[in-house]
Enzyme design. Structure first.
Site, mmCIF file in Angstrom:
data_model
loop_
_atom_site.group_PDB
_atom_site.id
_atom_site.type_symbol
_atom_site.label_atom_id
_atom_site.label_comp_id
_atom_site.label_asym_id
_atom_site.label_seq_id
_atom_site.Cartn_x
_atom_site.Cartn_y
_atom_site.Cartn_z
ATOM 1 N N CYS A 171 -2.457 11.157 1.057
ATOM 2 C CA CYS A 171 -1.871 9.855 0.719
ATOM 3 C C CYS A 171 -0.455 10.019 0.190
ATOM 4 O O CYS A 171 0.495 9.636 0.846
ATOM 5 C CB CYS A 171 -2.737 9.156 -0.300
ATOM 6 S SG CYS A 171 -4.459 9.109 0.196
ATOM 7 N N LYS A 218 0.831 -1.207 0.000
ATOM 8 C CA LYS A 218 0.000 0.000 0.000
ATOM 9 C C LYS A 218 0.869 1.262 0.000
ATOM 10 O O LYS A 218 0.650 2.181 -0.787
ATOM 11 C CB LYS A 218 -0.924 -0.024 1.215
ATOM 12 C CG LYS A 218 -1.606 1.275 1.522
ATOM 13 C CD LYS A 218 -2.602 1.698 0.466
ATOM 14 C CE LYS A 218 -2.787 3.195 0.510
ATOM 15 N NZ LYS A 218 -4.035 3.651 -0.044
HETATM 16 N N1 SAJ Z 1 -0.200 14.976 -9.035
HETATM 17 C C1 SAJ Z 1 0.810 15.573 -9.781
HETATM 18 N N2 SAJ Z 1 1.154 15.022 -10.975
HETATM 19 C C2 SAJ Z 1 0.530 13.908 -11.457
HETATM 20 C C3 SAJ Z 1 -0.491 13.293 -10.701
HETATM 21 C C4 SAJ Z 1 -0.833 13.847 -9.475
HETATM 22 O O1 SAJ Z 1 1.399 16.588 -9.367
HETATM 23 O O2 SAJ Z 1 0.901 13.472 -12.549
HETATM 24 C C5 SAJ Z 1 -0.569 15.507 -7.703
HETATM 25 C C6 SAJ Z 1 -2.006 15.974 -7.642
HETATM 26 O O3 SAJ Z 1 -2.138 17.287 -8.100
HETATM 27 C C7 SAJ Z 1 -2.287 15.835 -6.149
HETATM 28 C C8 SAJ Z 1 -1.411 14.655 -5.709
HETATM 29 O O4 SAJ Z 1 -0.496 14.448 -6.773
HETATM 30 O O5 SAJ Z 1 -1.867 16.989 -5.448
HETATM 31 C C9 SAJ Z 1 -2.131 13.350 -5.396
HETATM 32 O O6 SAJ Z 1 -3.183 13.101 -6.298
HETATM 33 P P1 SAJ Z 1 -3.563 11.655 -6.898
HETATM 34 O O7 SAJ Z 1 -4.740 11.833 -7.768
HETATM 35 O O8 SAJ Z 1 -2.378 11.039 -7.490
HETATM 36 O O9 SAJ Z 1 -3.869 10.761 -5.660
HETATM 37 P P2 SAJ Z 1 -4.779 10.773 -4.333
HETATM 38 O O10 SAJ Z 1 -3.900 11.204 -3.210
HETATM 39 O O11 SAJ Z 1 -6.066 11.485 -4.504
HETATM 40 O O12 SAJ Z 1 -5.101 9.199 -4.218
HETATM 41 C C10 SAJ Z 1 -4.041 8.257 -4.129
HETATM 42 C C11 SAJ Z 1 -4.289 7.111 -5.104
HETATM 43 N N3 SAJ Z 1 -3.088 6.301 -5.219
HETATM 44 C C12 SAJ Z 1 -2.570 5.969 -6.408
HETATM 45 O O13 SAJ Z 1 -3.043 6.317 -7.478
HETATM 46 C C13 SAJ Z 1 -1.337 5.097 -6.371
HETATM 47 C C14 SAJ Z 1 -5.447 6.261 -4.601
HETATM 48 O O14 SAJ Z 1 -5.613 5.097 -5.399
HETATM 49 C C15 SAJ Z 1 -5.214 5.827 -3.143
HETATM 50 O O15 SAJ Z 1 -6.300 5.105 -2.623
HETATM 51 C C16 SAJ Z 1 -5.071 7.065 -2.316
HETATM 52 O O16 SAJ Z 1 -3.941 7.792 -2.811
HETATM 53 C C17 SAJ Z 1 -4.875 6.654 -0.868
HETATM 54 O O17 SAJ Z 1 -5.835 6.755 -0.078
HETATM 55 O O18 SAJ Z 1 -3.800 6.153 -0.515
#
Ligand code: SAJ
Length: 424
Positions: free
Chosen positions: A259, A205
């Site tokens: 996360c 995880k």
């Molecule tokens: N972000 C970037 N560049 C990218 C993608 C995201 O800068 O290319 C940033 C976003 O703007 C944001 C952050 O990353 O600030 C996180 O966003 P996210 O959409 O990647 O993820 P979370 O935190 O909403 O959800 C994640 C997910 N994990 C993965 O995709 C591996 C989700 O599946 C998990 O359940 C969740 O974390 C969790 O609860 O752990």
């Protein structure tokens, strides 16, 4: 177990949807939370978080009588712990909620029960932290009490769909624990369920989110390199990703949420001497708000006196209302510390903020620079003609490669793109 009784501890972003989904699949669910407001609201069929369709599902679950809420646990067949595991200021996991929840269920445990940790936790949590507490029940762990970790992996905004369709990893303190827990989740999970030991599940995880964080750190480092070298990083990433085995993520003003910005620290905490790339990636992503501010300084270097900056979007990602660990909030705090910026923000998803303007025109009034910080869909086509009329200087800084350079420039704006050295 025909209609199992499940006690879910913690009614937040994971515990509440999980409770509702078990309840609408015929289980008797008791949702437990220390916050009386959440408990009272749930018993009326109301919800305290925003998530598409969750309100409808919760209403149905409460009306059917299968979902009730309480501030104390009840006896049950299975206990699911879904409480927060934040990081402290010195980047250590705060496990106090997991400890409190585990202690709270001990008096209710009976032979044959399951205890499942859903909260994302540092590897070793179940065996080192929870098992010693659960042993106080007098039950033999793995023989009379089945214990394991079933990490949630859902994406906020798509939780109900992903709960059902995502693959799941279930780790048990022994094989029989993992199998019993799998049979429980099979009630609603359509994805594959993979069984393993509890430490591997815990590690998987945090590794999933660490992978994403490290990948984004690479993108952010490349953005800064390309700015220096007169190259457009967005084009580089787009073209590099045409390679069948390359998948570089997107740069931006930083990484937020509860996360990605948190979980990698759970590995660093355990093995600081080895987790070098992981720690550096966290620090790289955390340094992006300062980098954005440096770029703002540079863009506005010729403006005398107080510089007025309008920020569009303050959530941690687009099209949601969640501001936890948002890098945009960090940017605003850095600007406040400087004291020579007048800040205004506009985010239709966030109800209250001290700098909040009522619309896109008000936020632009008298401004020297509009910063596109979050790519909410509703910002795709800005009323540029009207914004141009009220601004003092027509600058737009796009930190997400979201706006059309041609459109923005055709309205008389200077368009600056994060990570594009060619537009400097
Ligand atoms: N972000 C970037 N560049 C990218 C993608 C995201 O800068 O290319 C940033 C976003 O703007 C944001 C952050 O990353 O600030 C996180 O966003 P996210 O959409 O990647 O993820 P979370 O935190 O909403 O959800 C994640 C997910 N994990 C993965 O995709 C591996 C989700 O599946 C998990 O359940 C969740 O974390 C969790 O609860 O752990």
């Amino acid at each position: 177990m025909s209609q199992p009784k499940i006690c879910v501890i913690g009614l937040g972003y994971i515990g509440l949807p999980t409770s509702a989904i078990f309840a609408t699949h015929g289980c008797k669910v008791i949702g437990v939370d220390v916050n009386e407001k959440i408990v009272n609201a749930l018993n009326k069929g109301e919800i305290t978080i925003e998530e598409p369709y969750l309100d409808i599902m919760v209403q149905a679950a409460v009306r059917s009588g299968n979902l009730i809420a309480d501030t104390k646990p009840h006896e049950a067949d299975a206990f699911i712990i879904a409480v927060p595991t934040p990081v402290t200021k010195d980047k250590k996991a705060d496990m106090s909620y997991v400890v409190a929840a585990t202690e709270a269920i001990v008096p209710y445990l009976r032979k044959g029960n399951m205890v499942i940790l859903e909260s994302t936790s540092p590897p070793g949590t179940v065996e080192e932290l929870m098992v010693p507490i659960l042993q106080k029940s007098g039950l033999k762990i793995g023989e009379e009490l089945y214990v394991g970790h079933s990490p949630e992996r859902v994406l906020p905004g798509k939780i109900l769909w992903e709960l059902v369709h995502n693959n799941r990893i279930i780790g048990g303190v022994n094989r029989v624990s993992a199998e019993k827990i799998r049979d429980l989740y099979k009630i609603f999970v359509n994805g594959e369920i993979y069984l393993t030991d509890v430490r591997t599940a815990e590690m998987c995880k945090v590794v999933e989110n660490t992978f994403r964080d490290v990948n984004i750190a690479l993108a952010n480092e490349l953005a800064r390199i390309c700015e220096r070298m007169g190259i457009n990083v967005w084009e580089v990433i787009e073209l590099a990703n045409k390679h069948p085995r390359v998948n570089i993520h997107q740069p931006g003003p930083g990484v937020g949420g509860h996360c990605l910005a948190v979980d990698p620290w759970f590995i660093v905490e355990k093995v600081p001497d080895l987790a070098k790339i992981i720690e550096l990636s966290r620090k790289t992503n955390d340094s992006m708000p300062q980098h954005v501010l440096n770029r703002i300084d540079e863009i506005l270097k010729d403006v005398e006196g107080v510089r007025r900056v309008s920020i569009l979007g303050i959530t941690y990602k687009p099209n949601i209302d969640d501001v936890r660990e948002s890098p945009v909030i960090e940017l605003i705090e850095l600007m406040e510390k400087r004291g020579d910026y007048e800040i205004r923000v506009y985010d239709p998803y966030v109800k209250a903020h001290k700098y909040k303007a009522k619309d896109l025109i008000e936020v632009a009034e008298g401004s020297d620079l509009v910063v596109l910080a979050v790519h909410h869909d509703c910002f795709k086509h800005l009323p540029l003609d009207d914004m141009a009329k009220v601004m003092r200087n027509r600058n737009i800084f796009d930190t997400r490669n979201f706006l059309s350079k041609e459109e923005v420039e055709s309205k008389g704006f200077r368009y600056i793109l994060l990570g594009n050295g060619a537009s400097r």
